[in-house]
Write a protein that holds these residues in place. Structure first.
Motif, PDB file in Angstrom:
ATOM      1  N   LEU A 108       0.824  -1.200   0.000  1.00 18.58           N
ATOM      2  CA  LEU A 108       0.000   0.000   0.000  1.00 18.58           C
ATOM      3  C   LEU A 108       0.866   1.261   0.000  1.00 18.58           C
ATOM      4  CD1 LEU A 108      -2.924   1.119   0.232  1.00 18.58           C
ATOM      5  CD2 LEU A 108      -2.626   1.062   2.709  1.00 18.58           C
ATOM      6  N   MET A 109       1.953   1.223   0.748  1.00 16.70           N
ATOM      7  CA  MET A 109       2.862   2.371   0.801  1.00 16.70           C
ATOM      8  C   MET A 109       3.460   2.656  -0.571  1.00 16.70           C
ATOM      9  SD  MET A 109       6.541   2.618   2.684  1.00 16.70           S
ATOM     10  CE  MET A 109       7.164   1.480   1.422  1.00 16.70           C
ATOM     11  N   VAL A 110       3.893   1.622  -1.275  1.00 19.99           N
ATOM     12  CA  VAL A 110       4.503   1.811  -2.596  1.00 19.99           C
ATOM     13  C   VAL A 110       3.479   2.366  -3.586  1.00 19.99           C
ATOM     14  CG1 VAL A 110       5.546   0.612  -4.546  1.00 19.99           C
ATOM     15  CG2 VAL A 110       6.256   0.043  -2.217  1.00 19.99           C
ATOM     16  N   VAL A 111       2.287   1.779  -3.617  1.00 21.26           N
ATOM     17  CA  VAL A 111       1.254   2.231  -4.562  1.00 21.26           C
ATOM     18  C   VAL A 111       0.869   3.681  -4.296  1.00 21.26           C
ATOM     19  CG1 VAL A 111      -1.130   1.873  -5.300  1.00 21.26           C
ATOM     20  CG2 VAL A 111       0.369  -0.093  -4.955  1.00 21.26           C
ATOM     21  N   LEU A 112       0.633   4.012  -3.034  1.00 22.75           N
ATOM     22  CA  LEU A 112       0.235   5.378  -2.695  1.00 22.75           C
ATOM     23  C   LEU A 112       1.332   6.383  -3.025  1.00 22.75           C
ATOM     24  CD1 LEU A 112      -1.570   4.829   0.734  1.00 22.75           C
ATOM     25  CD2 LEU A 112      -2.625   5.532  -1.423  1.00 22.75           C
ATOM     26  N   THR A 113       2.570   6.049  -2.675  1.00 21.92           N
ATOM     27  CA  THR A 113       3.669   6.984  -2.917  1.00 21.92           C
ATOM     28  C   THR A 113       3.860   7.239  -4.409  1.00 21.92           C
ATOM     29  OG1 THR A 113       4.769   6.202  -0.897  1.00 21.92           O
ATOM     30  CG2 THR A 113       6.100   7.429  -2.478  1.00 21.92           C
ATOM     31  N   LEU A 197      -9.618   2.906  -0.334  1.00 22.19           N
ATOM     32  CA  LEU A 197      -8.622   3.525   0.544  1.00 22.19           C
ATOM     33  C   LEU A 197      -7.580   4.288  -0.267  1.00 22.19           C
ATOM     34  CD1 LEU A 197      -7.383   3.873   3.380  1.00 22.19           C
ATOM     35  CD2 LEU A 197      -6.163   1.711   3.001  1.00 22.19           C
ATOM     36  N   VAL A 198      -7.120   3.713  -1.360  1.00 22.38           N
ATOM     37  CA  VAL A 198      -6.124   4.385  -2.210  1.00 22.38           C
ATOM     38  C   VAL A 198      -6.705   5.667  -2.796  1.00 22.38           C
ATOM     39  CG1 VAL A 198      -4.874   4.175  -4.396  1.00 22.38           C
ATOM     40  CG2 VAL A 198      -4.797   2.318  -2.740  1.00 22.38           C
ATOM     41  N   ILE A 199      -7.958   5.630  -3.213  1.00 20.24           N
ATOM     42  CA  ILE A 199      -8.586   6.831  -3.772  1.00 20.24           C
ATOM     43  C   ILE A 199      -8.645   7.937  -2.725  1.00 20.24           C
ATOM     44  CG2 ILE A 199     -10.760   7.771  -4.642  1.00 20.24           C
ATOM     45  CD1 ILE A 199     -11.260   5.088  -6.004  1.00 20.24           C
ATOM     46  N   ILE A 200      -9.050   7.589  -1.510  1.00 23.52           N
ATOM     47  CA  ILE A 200      -9.196   8.601  -0.453  1.00 23.52           C
ATOM     48  C   ILE A 200      -7.850   9.210  -0.101  1.00 23.52           C
ATOM     49  CG2 ILE A 200      -9.884   8.972   1.941  1.00 23.52           C
ATOM     50  CD1 ILE A 200     -11.900   6.698   1.589  1.00 23.52           C
ATOM     51  N   VAL A 201      -6.862   8.370   0.166  1.00 21.18           N
ATOM     52  CA  VAL A 201      -5.557   8.866   0.597  1.00 21.18           C
ATOM     53  C   VAL A 201      -4.874   9.642  -0.521  1.00 21.18           C
ATOM     54  CG1 VAL A 201      -3.300   8.197   1.482  1.00 21.18           C
ATOM     55  CG2 VAL A 201      -5.334   6.999   2.263  1.00 21.18           C
ATOM     56  N   THR A 202      -4.965   9.142  -1.753  1.00 19.21           N
ATOM     57  CA  THR A 202      -4.339   9.834  -2.878  1.00 19.21           C
ATOM     58  C   THR A 202      -4.991  11.189  -3.104  1.00 19.21           C
ATOM     59  OG1 THR A 202      -3.847   7.697  -3.913  1.00 19.21           O
ATOM     60  CG2 THR A 202      -3.727   9.647  -5.313  1.00 19.21           C
ATOM     61  N   TRP A 203      -6.316  11.223  -3.046  1.00 15.40           N
ATOM     62  CA  TRP A 203      -7.042  12.488  -3.260  1.00 15.40           C
ATOM     63  C   TRP A 203      -6.635  13.535  -2.232  1.00 15.40           C
ATOM     64  CZ3 TRP A 203     -10.691  14.625   0.164  1.00 15.40           C
ATOM     65  CH2 TRP A 203     -11.386  15.733  -0.323  1.00 15.40           C
ATOM     66  N   GLN A 204      -6.409  13.122  -0.998  1.00 15.13           N
ATOM     67  CA  GLN A 204      -6.087  14.085   0.046  1.00 15.13           C
ATOM     68  C   GLN A 204      -4.593  14.373   0.152  1.00 15.13           C
ATOM     69  OE1 GLN A 204      -7.745  13.074   3.881  1.00 15.13           O
ATOM     70  NE2 GLN A 204      -8.181  15.233   4.279  1.00 15.13           N
TER      71      GLN A 204
END
Length: 328
Positions: A108-113, A197-204
């Motif tokens: 998750l960390m790699v994808v989000l970053t 979760l990825v959409i929310i964190v990436t958007w913010q």
């Protein structure tokens, strides 16, 4: 002055000529000790004290606790815990869930970053091509998304993906002209849970990266860009060979910060779990630490120490590579 210049034995002084050394045995003037500059230390004292109280002391307590079997009964009975060595670390690494949680957190960390850095850079490059009015509108929109509290943002996005009343299911039914998406639970499946979760964190998180990159793009000389354009360099070549080297430090700083933040995500994961996600299949390291044996402080402290070491290792690797590139 004229007599001094007329001396035949006088050698001209140049900037590289060292002054003559006094002969051995000649008395030398005593060296004056430099006075201690107390003003800088006095100014730094409040910050140092705050760091000691808020960071150093809790870290030491967590490290010591990780080698004991401290539990809530010790607090209630007022008894001292026993020293157990590395038993807590062995316990968490032999736990069947911990390897999955660790792999899930790192993935998750790699994808989000990657998503945050890539989209943040694209938005920053786009802002440089916009007019002043549009650039201001985009900046304000980014700041609104960034200023929203994570819990509030997660609740709003959770309503959008709601099983019965979510706008996402309604939109998909409208587009497809069917009722296949009616009652679809996005948070019940671990993969779709992670997608939300990825959409929310990436958007913010994109606003911070975009605004930082936009500020860094102002350091790139326009003359160099124009010269390379006249020499026939493509847009990709200008970005890869000119923009990236100038922004290496900025990109490294954003990478380090986003890596740390994305590995410490708690609020968004916990809020989505409360809205219908399966905790056992969607836990990441912070939520796993929170749910791991309430009152078993030794085990949770061991997980915390492991997270600190992991974050320090990742940050050190990124910063070291950046410093090596600067030396070259």
């Amino acid at each position: 002055m004229s007599a001094t210049l007329a001396e035949p034995d006088a050698t001209p002084r140049t900037p590289t000529t060292k002054p003559p050394r006094p002969p051995k045995g000649a008395p030398t003037a005593p060296r004056r000790k430099k006075p201690v500059q107390w003003a800088p230390w006095a100014l730094l004292a409040p910050s140092i004290a705050l760091l000691v109280v808020m960071v150093v002391y809790p870290t030491i307590v967590m490290l010591v606790t990780s080698f004991t079997n401290l539990e809530i009964k010790n607090k209630m009975l007022g008894t001292s815990p026993d020293f157990v060595g590395f038993d807590n670390y062995i316990e968490i690494f032999t736990d069947s869930q911990f390897p999955q949680v660790l792999a899930r957190s790192l993935g998750l960390m790699v994808v989000l970053t990657v998503l945050i850095v890539v989209f943040g850079m694209l938005i920053a490059l786009t802002m440089t091509k916009l007019s002043k009015a549009w650039r201001l509108a985009v900046s304000v929109s980014l700041l609104f998304a960034w200023a929203m509290p994570p819990l509030a943002a997660t609740v709003v996005w959770g309503w959008m993906f709601d099983t019965d009343y979510g706008v996402i299911n309604w939109a998909l039914n409208t587009i497809t002209g069917t009722q296949d998406w009616r009652g679809h639970g996005w948070l019940e499946n671990p993969w779709s849970f992670m997608m939300v979760l990825v959409i929310i964190v990436t958007w913010q998180s994109i606003p911070f990266a975009a605004i930082t990159f936009y500020a860094g793009l102002g350091q790139v000389p326009e003359e160099v860009i124009e010269a390379s354009s006249l020499d026939g360099a493509s847009a990709w070549q200008r970005f890869r060979l000119i923009v990236l080297p100038y922004m290496r430090n900025v990109i490294t700083a954003v990478l380090v910060l986003e890596t740390i933040w994305n590995l410490r995500i708690f609020t968004q994961v916990y809020a989505l779990q409360q809205q219908g996600g399966l905790a056992s299949e969607t836990n990441v390291l912070p939520t796993y630490l929170f749910r791991q044996g309430l009152g078993e402080f030794g085990t949770t402290a061991a997980i915390g120490v492991f997270m600190v070491i992991l974050l320090m290792a990742i940050s050190y690797f990124n910063v070291r590579n950046s410093l090596k590139d600067e030396e070259l």
